[in-house]
Scaffold this motif. Structure first.
Motif, PDB file in Angstrom:
ATOM      1  N   ARG A 193       0.829  -1.215   0.000  1.00  0.00           N
ATOM      2  CA  ARG A 193       0.000   0.000   0.000  1.00  0.00           C
ATOM      3  C   ARG A 193       0.864   1.267   0.000  1.00  0.00           C
ATOM      4  O   ARG A 193       0.387   2.356  -0.265  1.00  0.00           O
ATOM      5  CB  ARG A 193      -0.902   0.026   1.238  1.00  0.00           C
ATOM      6  N   LYS A 194       2.130   1.084   0.332  1.00  0.00           N
ATOM      7  CA  LYS A 194       3.038   2.233   0.421  1.00  0.00           C
ATOM      8  C   LYS A 194       3.566   2.572  -0.973  1.00  0.00           C
ATOM      9  O   LYS A 194       4.070   1.688  -1.657  1.00  0.00           O
ATOM     10  CB  LYS A 194       4.199   1.909   1.361  1.00  0.00           C
ATOM     11  N   PRO A 195       3.424   3.836  -1.397  1.00  0.00           N
ATOM     12  CA  PRO A 195       3.991   4.180  -2.700  1.00  0.00           C
ATOM     13  C   PRO A 195       5.528   4.174  -2.629  1.00  0.00           C
ATOM     14  O   PRO A 195       6.096   4.173  -1.541  1.00  0.00           O
ATOM     15  CB  PRO A 195       3.454   5.586  -2.972  1.00  0.00           C
ATOM     16  N   GLY A 196       6.146   4.179  -3.766  1.00  0.00           N
ATOM     17  CA  GLY A 196       7.618   4.202  -3.780  1.00  0.00           C
ATOM     18  C   GLY A 196       8.189   2.838  -4.130  1.00  0.00           C
ATOM     19  O   GLY A 196       7.476   1.833  -4.185  1.00  0.00           O
ATOM     20  N   ALA A 197       9.489   2.835  -4.338  1.00  0.00           N
ATOM     21  CA  ALA A 197      10.146   1.659  -4.897  1.00  0.00           C
ATOM     22  C   ALA A 197      10.309   0.513  -3.899  1.00  0.00           C
ATOM     23  O   ALA A 197      10.154  -0.648  -4.245  1.00  0.00           O
ATOM     24  CB  ALA A 197      11.503   2.053  -5.460  1.00  0.00           C
ATOM     25  N   ASN A 198      10.581   0.849  -2.654  1.00  0.00           N
ATOM     26  CA  ASN A 198      10.956  -0.202  -1.705  1.00  0.00           C
ATOM     27  C   ASN A 198       9.782  -0.644  -0.838  1.00  0.00           C
ATOM     28  O   ASN A 198       9.374   0.077   0.071  1.00  0.00           O
ATOM     29  CB  ASN A 198      12.103   0.302  -0.814  1.00  0.00           C
ATOM     30  N   PRO A 199       9.246  -1.834  -1.106  1.00  0.00           N
ATOM     31  CA  PRO A 199       8.095  -2.296  -0.322  1.00  0.00           C
ATOM     32  C   PRO A 199       8.484  -2.912   1.009  1.00  0.00           C
ATOM     33  O   PRO A 199       7.641  -3.486   1.691  1.00  0.00           O
ATOM     34  CB  PRO A 199       7.450  -3.328  -1.248  1.00  0.00           C
ATOM     35  N   HIS A 200       9.758  -2.821   1.379  1.00  0.00           N
ATOM     36  CA  HIS A 200      10.195  -3.449   2.636  1.00  0.00           C
ATOM     37  C   HIS A 200      10.511  -2.435   3.719  1.00  0.00           C
ATOM     38  O   HIS A 200      10.490  -2.753   4.908  1.00  0.00           O
ATOM     39  CB  HIS A 200      11.402  -4.359   2.383  1.00  0.00           C
ATOM     40  N   SER A 201      10.817  -1.189   3.329  1.00  0.00           N
ATOM     41  CA  SER A 201      11.136  -0.188   4.342  1.00  0.00           C
ATOM     42  C   SER A 201       9.889   0.618   4.661  1.00  0.00           C
ATOM     43  O   SER A 201       8.954   0.666   3.875  1.00  0.00           O
ATOM     44  CB  SER A 201      12.227   0.745   3.821  1.00  0.00           C
ATOM     45  N   THR A 202       9.893   1.265   5.830  1.00  0.00           N
ATOM     46  CA  THR A 202       8.735   2.086   6.205  1.00  0.00           C
ATOM     47  C   THR A 202       8.908   3.496   5.651  1.00  0.00           C
ATOM     48  O   THR A 202       9.964   3.847   5.124  1.00  0.00           O
ATOM     49  CB  THR A 202       8.583   2.185   7.730  1.00  0.00           C
ATOM     50  N   HIS A 203       7.856   4.315   5.803  1.00  0.00           N
ATOM     51  CA  HIS A 203       7.954   5.707   5.350  1.00  0.00           C
ATOM     52  C   HIS A 203       8.543   6.601   6.429  1.00  0.00           C
ATOM     53  O   HIS A 203       8.671   7.792   6.228  1.00  0.00           O
ATOM     54  CB  HIS A 203       6.571   6.229   4.926  1.00  0.00           C
TER      55      HIS A 203
END
Lengths: 478, 353
Positions: free
Chosen positions: A17-27
Motif C-alpha cells: 500500500r506504500k507508494p515508492g520503490a521499496n516495499p520493505h522499508s517504512t515511510h
C-alpha cells in the motif's frame, strides 16, 4: 531456527500500500520511534493471536499510514477523532481488539476532548499515545507537549510559558479520572526501556482482551527530523529533557478490579429481538388497533381547524393530542402541532389540531373553526382569528368576560369548577374536551375514551379523566 | 397494520429501528433532542447501542466507526450541530461509509434561534464540508415520511455507500400525525468492504487518503460516477395539480404542506396553481422541472430561507420561464393566505382559469 529479525506476521510481508520503490522499508525517517512502536504492537498481536480480530485505528499525523504495515482491519480517521471512532467500532464489535494509535498533536490538541471523554467512559480500547513533543507530519510545529524553550517552526524563539503555556502531561491528566484501568508512560530510549514499553503495550492490550476497560500507554519517542537533531542527539534529548519533564511511571493500574464494561454492554446490546417484539417496541399493534365509526350527524363543523389554548400546566397539549388520537381512531386525517417558535410569545401554551376527511395541507391553524380558550389571554389573543359561524368554547370558570363577537357560536363551560368538584382541578382540560365532543359531534365518545386509555396509563387517573370528560359532555347537553 | 399518533422526531427513530439500525450516537440540541431521547429509550430495547457523545464531532465520528464495521448507524442534530459534523461527513463521503444523518433545521446563522428554518439547504445539498462530494438529501413533509424516508435513507446509504441526510425542519419534527408503521426490514445487505474484526475482512481498509494525485483524481472520478448514477435513478418528487397549472409552486418540507393548501385555496379562487415538491433535494428533480417549464407560465419558489433551493430551480428552468421567490427567515412560517397574496402579486394573465 527462528530468525531473530523476523518480521511479525501481523505486519504485511510487503508494504504494497506504500507508494515508492521499496516495499520493505517504512515511510518513517531515520531515528523515528514509530517503527519500533509498530513492531512492539505487531509482535503482541502475533503472540496473543489476535491479528484477525484487531482493528487498527490510524490517526492524522506521521502514523496516518499505519495501514501500510499492520495486516489487520484498518480504519483511517479524522484528526484527533480516533477515540470517538474507536468507541463506535468497539460498541459494534465487542469481541474485536481495537487499537487506537495517536500522536501528541492529534491526541492532546485537536482531539483533547475526544480522548478525555473516551477515557472517562472507560471504553474498552487500548490507546497508544506516541509523544514526540512535535507535529512531525506537517513540518515541526509546536505540539501541546513541546517542551519549554523547544524551538519549532511556530515557536521560532522556543516555546514560552507566557505565550503558549506549559507542556501538557496527558497521562497525569487522564489518571485523575475514575474509569481508566491502566495508564503508564514509557520511553523507547534504549533496549531496557523498549522492553518496558513492550510490557506496557502487552498489558494495555491484555486488559482489553479481558474486558477490563480503558488502557492508555504513552510512549516518549524521538523525532530527529522534527527536532533538527542527529539520531544520537535525539536519543540523548529523549532520555534527558523529555523524561525530566514527562517522568516514566505507572500512573494508574487497577489491579484486581474487573469492571467488565463490555460484559455489561453486551448484556443489553446485540441480543436477538424478534420481528413481533420489534413491532411492539416501536408501538405498532397496540391499543390503536381499535377502530371507531365516524358519527353520522353533522354539526356544521366538518374538517375543523382547531386551536386549543391556555396556560402551561392546564394540559393543553394533551387535550389536543387526545383529539388527534380520537380522530385517527375514527379514520380521519389528523395533525397536531404544538406552539413552537415565535408562536410561544405571550405566555400561552397552545396547539393546532386539524381533523379532516381529506389529506391535510398546512398543519398551521390561522383561520380558526374552533377555539378552545382555557384562560383569558387565550381568548384575547385568538378570538379574532375565529371564522364567522365558528365555535368558541370558553372556560367560564377562569374567563369572566363574554365573547365580544356575535357572529360566532359561543359556549361557556365552567371547566375548572366542574373539575374542582371532581376533586382534581387539573382535569379541566378533559371537561373542555367532553364539551367539544358534545358540541361538534365529530368524534364518538368511545373514540376519545379509547385515546384516553392509550395516553393515561394509571387506572385511577383514567377514571378521574373519564368522569371529567363526562361532566363536560353533559354540561353542554343540558 | 395499525397506526400510531407520533411526532416526526419520534417517527424517525421508529423508521431507523425498522430499517435495522442498531447504533445511535447523538448530542442534545433543540429542536432535534427528541430524536436522541426517543432513541435512548428504544434502541437498548431492540438490542442496539445508544450513546450520548461528548460533542457533535464525537457523535459523527462514533457513527463513522460503527458504519466502518458494517453496522447501520445514525446520528441526528440541528443546524449548528450539523455545521460541526461536516468534517466527519466529508470523511465519510470520502471513505464511502453509509450512514444516516438527520438534520432538524433551525434558525441561523450562528446560534440563531430554535424556530424552524430551511437555511441548511446549501449546507446539505451543496456539500458544506470540503472536497468534491455530494450527499443524498431527502426532505420529508409528514410524520409518516419521517419514518418512511429514514428507512429509505438507510437503504440508499448502503446501496451507494454514501452518507444520506434526512433534512427536516422544526415543524415536521414537532408535528404529530398518524403513522402507519411498516414491516421491519428482514434482511440487511452484506458488506464485504467493511472492517468487522474477522479474518475475512483483515485486508480491508476504510480510508479517504490518496496521496498520489492521479489516484485521488480517479477516486474522485469514481465518486462522481456514483453521483451520476444516483442522479439517474433516485430522484423523488411529488406533484399536485400540475397538469394544467400556469404557476407551479415549488417547496419542500413543511412549506410544501402549506403550498398544498395554497393550491387548494387558489384553485377555489380560480387560479391555475400547481405544486411540485422535491422529496429528494439531492438529486434534485431538475429534469421534471425542465419538462414542466415547457407547459407552465412561471415557477414560484417558497422557502423558509433567503432563497437557496430557488437557484436550483432557475438552473433547471434555464431562463425559459420566470422563477419568482418568496421566503421567510428567522423562524416565522408563512401562512397560506400570506403566500397566496404574494403569488397574486406576480400573477401572469394566463393564470386565471
Amino acid at each position: 531456527m527462528k530468525k531473530v529479525l523476523e518480521k511479525p506476521d501481523s505486519f504485511y510481508d510487503e508494504f504494497v500500500r506504500k507508494p515508492g520503490a521499496n516495499p520493505h522499508s517504512t515511510h518513517y525517517c531515520p531515528g523515528c520511534g514509530h517503527g519500533v512502536v509498530h513492531k512492539l504492537i505487531a509482535e503482541t498481536m502475533d503472540d496473543f493471536e489476535i491479528q484477525d480480530r484487531t482493528v487498527f485505528v490510524s490517526p492524522v499525523g506521521c502514523a496516518v499510514f499505519g495501514y501500510y504495515y499492520f495486516h489487520c482491519g484498518n480504519i483511517q480517521v479524522p484528526h484527533g477523532r480516533a477515540p470517538a471512532v474507536a468507541t463506535g467500532i468497539k460498541r459494534a464489535l465487542p469481541d474485536s481488539v481495537v487499537i487506537s494509535y495517536q500522536g501528541d498533536g492529534d491526541l492532546a490538541a485537536i482531539g483533547g476532548n475526544n480522548i478525555l471523554q473516551a477515557a472517562n467512559r472507560g471504553e474498552n480500547i487500548t490507546v497508544i499515545f506516541v509523544n514526540n513533543a512535535i507535529y512531525g507530519m506537517t513540518g515541526s510545529q509546536m505540539a501541546p507537549t513541546t517542551l519549554l524553550g523547544q524551538k519549532t517552526t511556530t515557536t521560532p524563539e522556543g516555546r514560552s510559558a507566557a505565550n503558549e503555556g506549559y507542556p501538557l502531561r496527558v497521562s497525569e491528566l487522564l489518571a485523575t479520572l475514575e474509569a481508566p484501568v491502566y495508564i503508564e508512560r514509557v520511553a523507547i530510549t534504549d533496549a531496557k526501556h523498549v522492553m518496558k514499553a513492550r510490557k506496557a503495550i502487552r498489558k494495555g492490550i491484555q486488559n482489553q482482551m479481558e474486558g477490563r476497560g480503558f488502557s492508555f500507554v504513552e510512549i516518549l519517542s524521538s523525532c530527529p527530523t522534527g527536532w533538527k537533531m542527529t539520531p544520537s542527539e535525539a536519543k540523548e534529548w529523549l532520555g534527558g529533557s523529555m523524561i525530566d519533564y514527562f517522568p516514566l511511571s505507572v500512573l494508574k493500574n487497577k489491579n484486581g478490579v474487573h469492571p467488565d464494561p463490555d460484559g455489561a454492554r453486551k448484556q443489553s446490546n446485540g441480543h436477538y429481538v424478534s420481528r413481533s417484539e420489534i413491532l411492539k417496541i416501536v408501538g405498532a399493534g397496540s391499543s390503536a388497533d381499535r377502530r371507531f365509526a365516524q358519527p353520522t350527524v353533522s354539526s356544521g363543523f366538518d374538517n375543523p381547524r382547531i386551536k386549543v389554548s391556555g396556560f402551561g400546566g392546564q394540559g393543553i397539549l394533551l387535550l389536543g393530542q387526545l383529539l388527534a388520537q380520537g380522530a385517527m381512531l375514527s379514520d380521519y386525517f389528523a395533525t397536531w402541532l404544538p406552539s413552537y417558535g415565535p408562536e410561544m410569545r405571550g405566555g400561552t401554551a397552545n396547539c393546532h389540531v386539524i381533523i379532516s376527511n381529506e389529506r391535510i395541507g398546512s398543519p398551521l391553524v390561522t383561520d380558526t373553526d374552533v377555539l378552545m380558550a382555557m384562560n383569558l389571554p387565550s381568548l384575547d389573543k385568538f378570538e379574532k382569528d375565529v371564522r364567522t359561524d365558528g365555535l368558541i368554547l370558553v372556560n367560564s370558570s377562569l374567563i369572566e368576560r363574554r365573547v365580544a363577537r356575535d357572529d360566532v357560536c359561543s359556549v361557556y363551560v365552567p371547566a375548572t369548577e366542574l373539575a374542582d368538584k371532581l376533586g382534581e382541578p387539573k382535569t379541566a382540560n378533559m371537561v373542555m374536551l367532553g364539551a367539544f365532543v358534545a358540541c361538534s359531534k365529530l368524534l364518538s365518545e368511545e373514540s376519545i375514551l379509547a385515546s384516553l386509555q392509550a395516553k393515561v396509563k394509571r387506572t385511577e387517573f383514567l377514571e378521574l379523566n373519564r368522569s371529567a370528560f363526562n361532566a363536560g359532555f353533559e354540561s353542554v347537553c343540558q | 397494520m395499525s397506526r400510531v399518533l407520533i411526532k416526526g422526531n419520534e417517527a424517525v427513530v421508529r423508521g431507523a429501528i425498522l430499517a435495522g439500525c442498531r447504533a445511535f450516537y447523538g448530542y442534545p440540541i433543540t429542536p432535534a433532542s427528541e430524536i436522541a431521547e426517543t432513541a435512548a429509550v428504544l434502541f437498548p430495547q431492540v438490542g442496539g447501542t445508544f450513546l450520548q457523545a461528548e460533542s457533535e464531532i464525537g457523535a459523527i465520528n462514533m457513527v463513522y466507526g460503527a458504519a466502518a464495521t458494517g453496522e447501520r448507524a445514525m446520528t441526528a442534530s440541528s443546524s449548528p450541530g450539523i455545521s460541526l459534523k461536516l468534517e466527519g461527513i466529508s470523511y465519510a463521503a470520502g471513505s464511502e461509509l453509509p450512514m444516516v444523518i438527520v438534520d432538524i433545521m433551525r434558525g441561523g446563522p450562528g446560534l440563531g434561534n430554535i424556530a424552524p428554518e430551511q437555511s441548511d439547504y446549501n449546507q446539505m445539498v451543496k456539500g458544506g464540508g470540503h472536497g468534491n462530494y455530494k450527499l443524498i438529501v431527502l426532505a420529508p413533509n409528514s410524520a409518516q415520511e419521517m419514518c418512511d424516508l429514514t428507512m429509505r435513507a438507510f437503504e440508499l446509504a448502503d446501496r451507494y455507500r454514501t452518507p444520506v441526510i434526512v433534512l427536516a425542519d422544526g415543524f415536521v419534527g414537532q408535528m404529530m400525525e398518524p403513522v402507519q408503521l411498516p414491516e421491519p426490514v428482514a434482511e440487511l445487505p452484506s458488506k464485504d468492504w467493511c472492517v468487522n474484526g474477522t479474518a475475512a475482512t483483515r485486508d480491508n481498509l476504510i480510508s479517504s487518503i490518496y496521496m498520489d494525485p492521479d489516484e485521488l483524481e480517479e477516486h474522485n472520478a469514481k465518486l462522481q460516477r456514483k453521483y451520476d448514477k444516483i442522479e439517474q435513478r433516485e430522484i423523488l418528487w411529488e406533484e399536485i395539480e400540475t397538469e394544467d397549472a400556469e404557476i407551479i409552486l415549488v417547496g419542500y418540507g413543511i412549506v410544501s404542506r402549506i403550498l398544498q393548501s395554497v393550491v387548494e385555496e387558489g384553485r377555489k379562487r380560480g387560479l391555475a396553481l400547481g405544486l411540485l415538491r422535491p422529496i429528494s433535494l439531492c438529486p434534485f428533480p431538475a429534469p421534471r422541472i425542465a419538462e414542466l417549464a415547457e407547459t407552465t407560465e412561471m415557477f414560484f419558489a417558497v422557502e423558509m430561507s433567503n432563497g437557496q433551493m430557488v437557484h436550483d430551480i432557475r438552473l433547471a428552468v434555464r431562463h425559459k420561464r420566470p422563477v419568482e421567490f418568496y421566503g421567510r427567515m428567522g423562524g416565522s412560517v408563512p401562512t397560506t393566505q400570506e403566500i397566496l397574496a404574494k403569488v397574486q402579486e406576480h400573477l401572469p394573465e394566463k393564470a386565471r382559469i
